[in-house]
Design an enzyme around this catalytic site. Structure first.
Site, short mmCIF file in Angstrom:
data_model
loop_
_atom_site.label_atom_id
_atom_site.label_comp_id
_atom_site.label_asym_id
_atom_site.label_seq_id
_atom_site.Cartn_x
_atom_site.Cartn_y
_atom_site.Cartn_z
N CYS A 166 0.86 -1.19 0.00
CA CYS A 166 0.00 0.00 0.00
C CYS A 166 0.90 1.24 0.00
O CYS A 166 2.06 1.15 -0.40
CB CYS A 166 -0.98 -0.03 1.18
SG CYS A 166 -0.23 -0.01 2.82
N ASN A 219 2.24 1.48 4.39
CA ASN A 219 2.52 0.20 5.07
C ASN A 219 2.21 0.29 6.57
O ASN A 219 2.86 -0.35 7.40
CB ASN A 219 3.98 -0.26 4.84
CG ASN A 219 4.25 -1.70 5.26
OD1 ASN A 219 5.36 -2.03 5.70
ND2 ASN A 219 3.28 -2.58 5.17
N CYS A 264 -1.50 0.73 7.37
CA CYS A 264 -2.95 0.45 7.46
C CYS A 264 -3.34 -0.78 6.65
O CYS A 264 -3.55 -1.86 7.18
CB CYS A 264 -3.78 1.66 7.03
SG CYS A 264 -3.53 3.14 8.05
N ARG A 265 -3.47 -0.62 5.33
CA ARG A 265 -4.06 -1.68 4.51
C ARG A 265 -3.16 -2.90 4.37
O ARG A 265 -3.60 -4.04 4.63
CB ARG A 265 -4.42 -1.13 3.12
CG ARG A 265 -5.55 -0.13 3.16
CD ARG A 265 -5.65 0.64 1.86
NE ARG A 265 -4.50 1.53 1.68
CZ ARG A 265 -4.26 2.26 0.61
NH1 ARG A 265 -5.08 2.18 -0.42
NH2 ARG A 265 -3.22 3.06 0.56
N SER A 266 -1.91 -2.70 3.93
CA SER A 266 -1.08 -3.89 3.65
C SER A 266 -0.68 -4.66 4.91
O SER A 266 -0.63 -5.89 4.88
CB SER A 266 0.13 -3.56 2.76
OG SER A 266 1.00 -2.66 3.37
N ASP A 285 -8.07 3.88 0.83
CA ASP A 285 -7.14 4.31 1.88
C ASP A 285 -7.93 4.81 3.09
O ASP A 285 -8.67 5.79 2.97
CB ASP A 285 -6.27 5.43 1.29
CG ASP A 285 -5.18 5.88 2.25
OD1 ASP A 285 -5.25 5.53 3.44
OD2 ASP A 285 -4.28 6.60 1.79
#
Ligand code: 4NP
Length: 146
Positions: free
Chosen positions: A8, A11, A13-15, A117
């Site tokens: 993401c 690095n 939050c999402r990934s 995001d």
């Protein structure tokens, strides 16, 4: 063993969420994977995942506390079988740095759609991201576990 890298922007939050979800689901299904995550940006290198993502993930049984942010590098294209971007912007950055002739599968995790995001939004955004990640990881495990 299949090696999977989620990418993401930050690095945090999402990934990292995707990493935790895949690690847990693969373990519970007895599927051998090596999993990691990285950001296209370097602002949060060395940081643990965002508190909001850590809390939302832990509520679902995913402990992200040992994870630390790092920036993606061209070497990752030699290491990983799958490099899975969270959104179109992440994918474009990855295509820019990919060494010519690399052998990794490079695509968005959700195929056509983006994982939005959640960084500047509220708590709901993190729940939505985790819903998307859990569904996508189930599909990914169907693909790599067979
Ligand atoms: P991520 O979210 O890409 O899912 O980790 C973000 C984290 C940090 C920033 C942007 C997005 N930031 O601008 O610092």
């Amino acid at each position: 063993m299949t090696r999977v890298l989620f990418v993401c922007l930050g690095n945090i939050c999402r990934s990292p969420g995707a990493e935790g979800v895949l690690r847990a689901k693969a373990k519970s299904r007895g599927i051998a994977v090596a999993v990691d995550s990285a950001g296209t940006g370097g602002w949060h290198v060395g940081d643990p995942p965002d508190d909001r993502m850590r809390a939302a993930a832990l509520d679902r049984g995913y402990d992200l506390s040992a994870q630390r942010a790092r920036q993606v590098s061209p070497d990752d294209f030699e290491t990983f079988d799958y490099i899975l971007a969270m959104d179109a912007s992440n994918l474009a950055t990855l295509k820019d740095i990919a060494p010519p002739g690399h052998g990794a599968v490079l695509r968005k995790l959700l195929g056509k759609d983006d994982v939005p995001d959640p960084y500047y939004g509220g708590e709901d955004g993190f729940e939505h991201v985790l819903d998307l990640l859990e569904g996508a990881v189930d599909e990914l495990l169907e693909e790599i576990g067979s």
